[in-house]
Design an enzyme around this catalytic site. Sequence first.
Site, PDB file in Angstrom:
ATOM      1  N   GLU A 261    -100.560  -4.530  56.640  1.00  0.00           N
ATOM      2  CA  GLU A 261    -100.953  -5.819  56.046  1.00  0.00           C
ATOM      3  C   GLU A 261    -101.643  -5.701  54.679  1.00  0.00           C
ATOM      4  OE1 GLU A 261    -102.783  -8.207  59.167  1.00  0.00           O
ATOM      5  OE2 GLU A 261    -100.904  -8.197  60.287  1.00  0.00           O
ATOM      6  N   GLU A 366     -95.383  -5.437  64.491  1.00  0.00           N
ATOM      7  CA  GLU A 366     -96.590  -5.889  65.207  1.00  0.00           C
ATOM      8  C   GLU A 366     -96.467  -7.334  65.662  1.00  0.00           C
ATOM      9  OE1 GLU A 366    -100.507  -4.779  63.458  1.00  0.00           O
ATOM     10  OE2 GLU A 366    -101.176  -6.695  64.266  1.00  0.00           O
TER      11      GLU A 366
END
Length: 523
Positions: A261, A366
């Site tokens: 991220e 994820e």
Amino acid sequence: MALLSSILLALMFLTAEVTPQKKHSGSQKCVARNFGHDSVVCECNSTYCDSVGSITLPPLGQYSSYLTSMAGSRLEAAQSQVQVNSTGAGLKLTLARNQKYQKIRGFGGAMTDAAAINILSLSAGAQDQLLRQYFSPEGIGYSVVRVPMASCDFSTRLYTYADTPGDYNLDNFTLAPEDMNMKIPLLQRAQALSPHPLSLLASAWSAPAWMKTNGALTGKGSLKGQPGGKEHKTWAQYYIRFLEEYAKYNLTFWALTTGNEPSAGQMTNYSFQALGFTPEEQRDWVALDLGPALHASSHPHTHVLILDDNRLLLPHWAKVVLSDIHAGKYIHGVAVHWYLDGLVPAELSLGVTHHLYPDYYLFGTEACSGFTPLDRGVTLGSWRRAEQYTHDIIEDLNHYVVGWTDWNLALDQTGGPNWVKNFVDSPVIVDAKRDVFYKQPTFYSMAHFSKFLWEGSQRVGVSSSQKTELEYSAFIRPDGSAVLIILNRSSSVIQFEVWDPAVGYIPCTAPAHSFLTLAWNTH
Ligand SMILES: *[C@@H]1O[C@H](CO)[C@@H](O)[C@H](O)[C@H]1NC(C)=O
Ligand SMILES: *[C@@H]1O[C@H](CO)[C@@H](O)[C@H](O)[C@H]1NC(C)=O
Ligand SMILES: *[C@@H]1O[C@H](CO)[C@@H](O)[C@H](O)[C@H]1NC(C)=O
Ligand SMILES: *[C@@H]1O[C@H](CO)[C@@H](O)[C@H](O)[C@H]1NC(C)=O
Ligand SMILES: *[C@@H]1O[C@H](CO)[C@@H](O)[C@H](O)[C@H]1NC(C)=O
Ligand SMILES: *[C@@H]1O[C@H](CO)[C@@H](O)[C@H](O)[C@H]1NC(C)=O
């Protein structure tokens, strides 16, 4: 009307008659527990866990079906005859094997510090049952394991592998006790249970604080200097060192991501470990530092996946990074997370990216439920969350994604441990006091795909004879057998059949709120 009812009656009779419950070798029933939510969990302990066993398909002319439903079925197996003639049902799903799409890499979850702590909090027997559920041939066939490099929010403390300030040569690089005592031994046990080499995937959350603009693992910050500079070079070498250290324990990585991220590290006061990259910085770091370092290392075949962040950043992120041939030549795929999927249609993000860059695969790295402030943490027995999983996996598969990785393999009953209290849900929830673990409905969402779609399975077309609320995706496996996965979230009453021109007609009923996997041999 009368004709229709008699056809329906005949069909129900036919279906009832030819659908005997057939016992699979090694199959064990779910010990259901109801915690007051919309469905149940299956309880497992050191001596017992439900399992559908290892699956062998019936001979040509018959099919197997596996049903999981809100009402309580869990991978319930049945077999019956493929029909020569159509049953005349209104809805017909036709397999189009000449329409070929992406090939599957695999499904799995993440060996976070929290997952390892929870698994090891059980007795040796229960640990073994849990690992078997995911990785053994009687389990659900996980083949992908994402491994965080050093700490993330699902850790009990903040650390990296090179916390000595100014250590540009990484002389003091050292794996943590979390790796040595927990993650590595568990990954070795998982590998020993798995019939195939696991596809290990590494992602880093933050670089060491001394390499960063903000001097901390959390908050808004990126690497000091510019791509090509000494912090960027050292950060690339950190990845190589990680691969080398794990290889000493016979754990070889299939892929690494450019970092978890990167958008999080661009947010003011971000609460846990993050490293900010803009797509331009990521492009240049791969082209100047990571790509050349990996190419020159002892692990040159490790795949590189960019983004590792929410799909709403596509296709922009991919355009910036992959349009550059200097970066693009080192890259294999684009990794996506599922958070905020509702905000951006799959076609506009995944679909467009695939069509622009068909040589790069898309991979889900994820996903978890229970992450929003209004719907936080563990909900034991939530069917709604299982439907969200199954819906998202089907949608991703129908938009060129080649694999889907769940987040923590196991959590405790509060959805942790997590040092910033970012508690979420997991398909396996451990109750260490009772030495049991609960398999959530989401565990079966994963199973409907992971147990059936082996590496190399290829998605093929399916056409529907009329508009339907059913969601589905079809595959031909490397041995030629066919798999069709169907999700029913709708409230409209419809009968349907599946037509595979190669074998015949399969009459179907998917009960209310259910997942159905159908599988059949074609020669
Ligand atoms: C494990 O669960 C099974 C099935 O519920 C039960 O029969 C058995 O006694 C349990 N074993 C232990 C050690 O609690
Ligand atoms: C299939 O339909 C054909 C033509 O309608 C009929 O002749 C045949 O008996 C049917 N076969 C079966 C197995 O029902
Ligand atoms: C780093 O490593 C060097 C040499 O291996 C050692 O002398 C030193 O004490 C280490 N420093 C720290 C902070 O661990
Ligand atoms: C290393 O792992 C592979 C599977 O990935 C296995 O076949 C091999 O036996 C292992 N070697 C050692 C020394 O453990
Ligand atoms: C960020 O954190 C600092 C220190 O805790 C605080 O003073 C500041 O107001 C925070 N900024 C934002 C935008 O939340
Ligand atoms: C799907 O579920 C609904 C209830 O939610 C049920 O009425 C319907 O029959 C199911 N559809 C199929 C095709 O079985």
